[in-house]
Design an enzyme around this catalytic site. Structure first.
Site, mmCIF file in Angstrom:
data_model
loop_
_atom_site.group_PDB
_atom_site.id
_atom_site.type_symbol
_atom_site.label_atom_id
_atom_site.label_comp_id
_atom_site.label_asym_id
_atom_site.label_seq_id
_atom_site.Cartn_x
_atom_site.Cartn_y
_atom_site.Cartn_z
ATOM 1 N N TYR A 29 0.577 -0.324 0.910
ATOM 2 C CA TYR A 29 -0.237 -0.584 2.081
ATOM 3 C C TYR A 29 -0.313 -2.066 2.400
ATOM 4 C CZ TYR A 29 -1.831 4.268 1.854
ATOM 5 O OH TYR A 29 -1.916 5.627 1.851
ATOM 6 N N LYS A 40 5.305 6.854 -10.631
ATOM 7 C CA LYS A 40 6.623 7.456 -10.405
ATOM 8 C C LYS A 40 7.650 6.491 -10.987
ATOM 9 C CE LYS A 40 9.243 10.661 -8.499
ATOM 10 N NZ LYS A 40 9.319 11.983 -9.081
ATOM 11 N N ASP A 71 -4.293 7.423 -2.539
ATOM 12 C CA ASP A 71 -4.702 8.002 -1.270
ATOM 13 C C ASP A 71 -4.439 9.497 -1.251
ATOM 14 O OD1 ASP A 71 -3.881 7.030 2.164
ATOM 15 O OD2 ASP A 71 -5.450 8.284 1.308
ATOM 16 N N ASP A 96 -7.311 12.606 -1.791
ATOM 17 C CA ASP A 96 -7.549 13.599 -0.740
ATOM 18 C C ASP A 96 -7.257 15.002 -1.226
ATOM 19 O OD1 ASP A 96 -6.961 12.193 2.565
ATOM 20 O OD2 ASP A 96 -8.351 11.682 0.972
#
Lengths: 264, 378
Positions: free
Chosen positions: A55, A102, A159, A163
């Protein structure tokens, strides 16, 4: 605060986070007693690095039709959020911290994140530490969310995973969150977006923001007030008489709030 | 004499079917009221086809062995050319690539990838080398397998070659690392085209593009643009867009709203694993990778980097995913009746529920499940 999709200025939410150096976003997710979802045994906290990662907003068009977006991971930010995660686990009596990554594909970036988490883990020997690849984590979360306790992860994964966890317990209308900055700054906010489709109609579910306010009170060490409000909210939801539309009921925001006040 | 035999035949056919009438059985045992219009092959289509087989690491050899046994039991017109490839090799051997180029179809188990080490994933190398740009994971509820979610029928089509998996990372200064996410119009367009074509050919009604364009405006914005352009060419298929975090949330609460999903590389990985998880787990969901010239079939969603060692030692890996993927492969090779038989047998075993591996809540070994499927074959 609404952010235009695919064009326009940078998200104001992000700007606030960057300016105030709010480096960790903490989102506790626990199954609300009395509100039944498909998952009853969710009790986890997601801690997400809030300032860098994917981001960073650093994108550019190389040539026409080719776009690059930079993902930045720094040692400093990763150490900071890992420290906070372990500190949080210790102070709240949590047993296990899982780092989500990852690194099998993004070896240097997520590899650096993991290295920092491992360093911090050594300083807290009584807290179990494990590393889980994100796709495996998603699968485990939807099959058996009780496997997780505290999750710490870089920005994008945080994020998505937070969620996902919100979805497990009943949606964004119920999930509180708190952004922690250096020097003890805390910004509590609801997780959901601005929901332009139901704006101004008195239909929104205020639980998320109310529970965020509760986290803020706890941060300010006003624990007894926090407990009173939290219990009132939980018992109103458990009662089931006043529920907003996203929880399957038909109450207005004002009615729901009034019944919480009555339950105090 | 002919007139008499016609009368006898008429009598036999107007009688109601009874199990103790041997003559009737002998004449009508192949009558199948559910048989569809027949598949007409070209002469020579039945010659056995060569398929490259890569057993891989971890539970790979166990589950590919299961596929081999099933193919033998069905006398399917495929034979396997096995190649040993392991995750710790520097790159995929040239002979394996040549074999896949020659055969055009490959079946593989997973290849382990070292964590944080210097070697890039061999799975990824294979996909890039053969330009397998679309990865499919089909997720659907299997009858008889209890899950928390009903009405799941999702196909996740994921761009397989670029995005976050470009592998372009470097250390700027000590302690600061950058990773490049590359999105090109070329790749986005072809994956969007594949997704809509897939929906069209498989009678799917809706394609959903998954993105994070509110944050990554240029990169995911380009991906969305390409999807929108292709959507205009298929007016009969509904198209919508959803942000990836909302998408994951909707998947766990209302999965029935999704049909075909098209995503860039990383989100596709997460969404596919989430969807596989809600439909029954990575042990049962089939998938494959396809490019313009080749197809590689493998377990749909990743098994957590080739499964854990305990399952391997106890030989309890779930072969269902790879068996269903090999049914997909048989259909791809235009052997529909073998594909149907295999799929029906697997579904029968799952429905019965007697032989299930650990991830589905049972205690059977891989061998037991395979034997049950062989026994359930038509």
């Amino acid at each position: 605060m609404a952010t235009p999709i695919g064009k326009g200025h940078r998200s104001l939410n992000l700007t606030l986070r960057k300016e105030l150096n709010l480096y960790a976003n903490v989102r506790p997710c626990y199954s609300l007693p009395g509100y039944k979802t498909r998952y009853d045994d969710v009790n986890l906290i997601t801690i997400r690095e809030n300032t860098e990662g994917e981001y960073s907003g650093l994108e550019h068009q190389v040539v026409k039709g080719v776009v690059e977006s930079l993902k930045i991971i720094t040692r400093q930010a990763s150490l900071r959020v890992a420290e906070y995660a372990f500190h949080y686990a210790k102070t709240h009596g949590r047993e296990r911290v899982s780092a989500i990554h990852k690194a099998n594909i993004m070896q240097k970036t997520d590899g650096l994140f993991l290295k920092c988490c491992r360093e911090v883990a050594e300083k807290y020997p009584d807290i179990k530490y494990e590393e889980v690849v994100i796709d495996n984590c998603c699968m485990m979360l939807v099959k058996n969310p009780a496997l997780f306790d505290v999750l710490v992860m870089p920005n994008l994964y945080g994020d998505i995973i937070s969620d996902l966890c919100a979805g497990l317990i009943g949606g964004l209308g119920l999930t509180p969150s708190c952004n922690i900055g250096e020097g003890g700054i805390a910004l509590a906010e609801a997780v959901h977006g601005s929901a332009p489709d139901i704006a101004g109609k008195n239909l929104a579910n205020p639980t998320a923001l109310l529970l965020s306010a509760v986290t803020m009170l706890r941060h300010l060490k006003l624990n007894d007030k926090a407990d009173r409000i939290q219990n009132a909210i939980l018992s109103t939801i458990a009662e089931g008489k006043y529920r907003t539309a996203d929880l399957g009921g038909s109450s207005l925001t004002t009615d729901f709030t009034k019944s919480i006040c009555d339950n105090l | 004499m002919a007139r008499r035999s016609i009368l006898v035949l008429k009598q036999l056919f107007t009688k109601s079917p009874s199990s103790d009438s041997p003559i009737f059985l002998g004449l009508c045992s192949r009558f199948n009221p559910n048989r569809s219009v027949t598949y007409m092959p070209r002469p020579g289509d039945g010659t056995p086809r060569a398929v490259t087989l890569i057993p891989g690491d971890g539970i790979g050899p166990l589950v590919t062995g299961a596929v081999e046994k099933l193919m033998e039991a069905m006398h399917a017109p495929v034979y396997f050319e096995k190649y040993e490839v392991h995750g710790d090799m520097k790159k995929v051997p040239q002979e394996v690539i040549d074999s896949i180029v020659k055969n055009k179809v490959c079946l593989k188990g997973g290849l382990a990838t070292p964590m944080g080490g210097g070697v890039s994933s061999l799975n990824l190398q294979l996909r890039k080398e053969l330009d397998l740009y679309a990865s499919l994971v089909t997720c659907f509820n299997l009858p008889g397998l209890p899950t928390r979610h009903e009405n799941v029928d999702i196909v996740v089509i994921r761009e397989n070659t670029e995005g976050e998996y470009a592998g372009l990372e470097h250390e700027v200064v000590p302690g600061v690392v950058e990773s490049l996410k590359v999105i090109t119009k070329f790749c986005s367009e072809r994956i969007a085209k594949y997704a809509f074509e897939f929906a069209y050919l498989n009678n799917r009604k809706k394609v959903t593009a998954v993105h994070k364009a509110n944050i990554m405006k240029l990169a995911d914005g380009l991906f969305l643009e390409s999807c929108r352009e292709v959507a205009t060419k298929y007016p009969g298929i509904k198209y919508n867009e959803i942000i990836v975090d909302n998408c994951c949330m909707q998947l766990v609460s209302k999965p029935e709203q999704f049909d075909v999903m098209v995503t860039p590389n990383l989100y596709g990985n997460l969404v596919a694993n989430t969807a596989a998880g809600i439909a029954g787990g990575t042990g049962v969901m089939p998938g494959g990778n396809v490019g313009a010239d080749h197809a590689v079939f493998e377990q749909g969603a990743s098994a957590g980097n080739v499964g854990n060692d305990k399952i391997l030692v106890q030989r309890k890996a779930n072969p269902v995913a790879l068996l269903l993927s090999s049914a997909m492969m048989l259909r791809h090779l235009q052997f529909p009746s073998f594909a149907d038989r295999l799929e029906t047998a697997v579904k029968r075993v799952i429905l019965e529920g007697k032989y299930r591996t650990k991830d589905l809540g049972g205690q059977s070994t891989t061998q037991e499940v395979v034997d049950a499927v062989i026994a359930a074959l038509d």
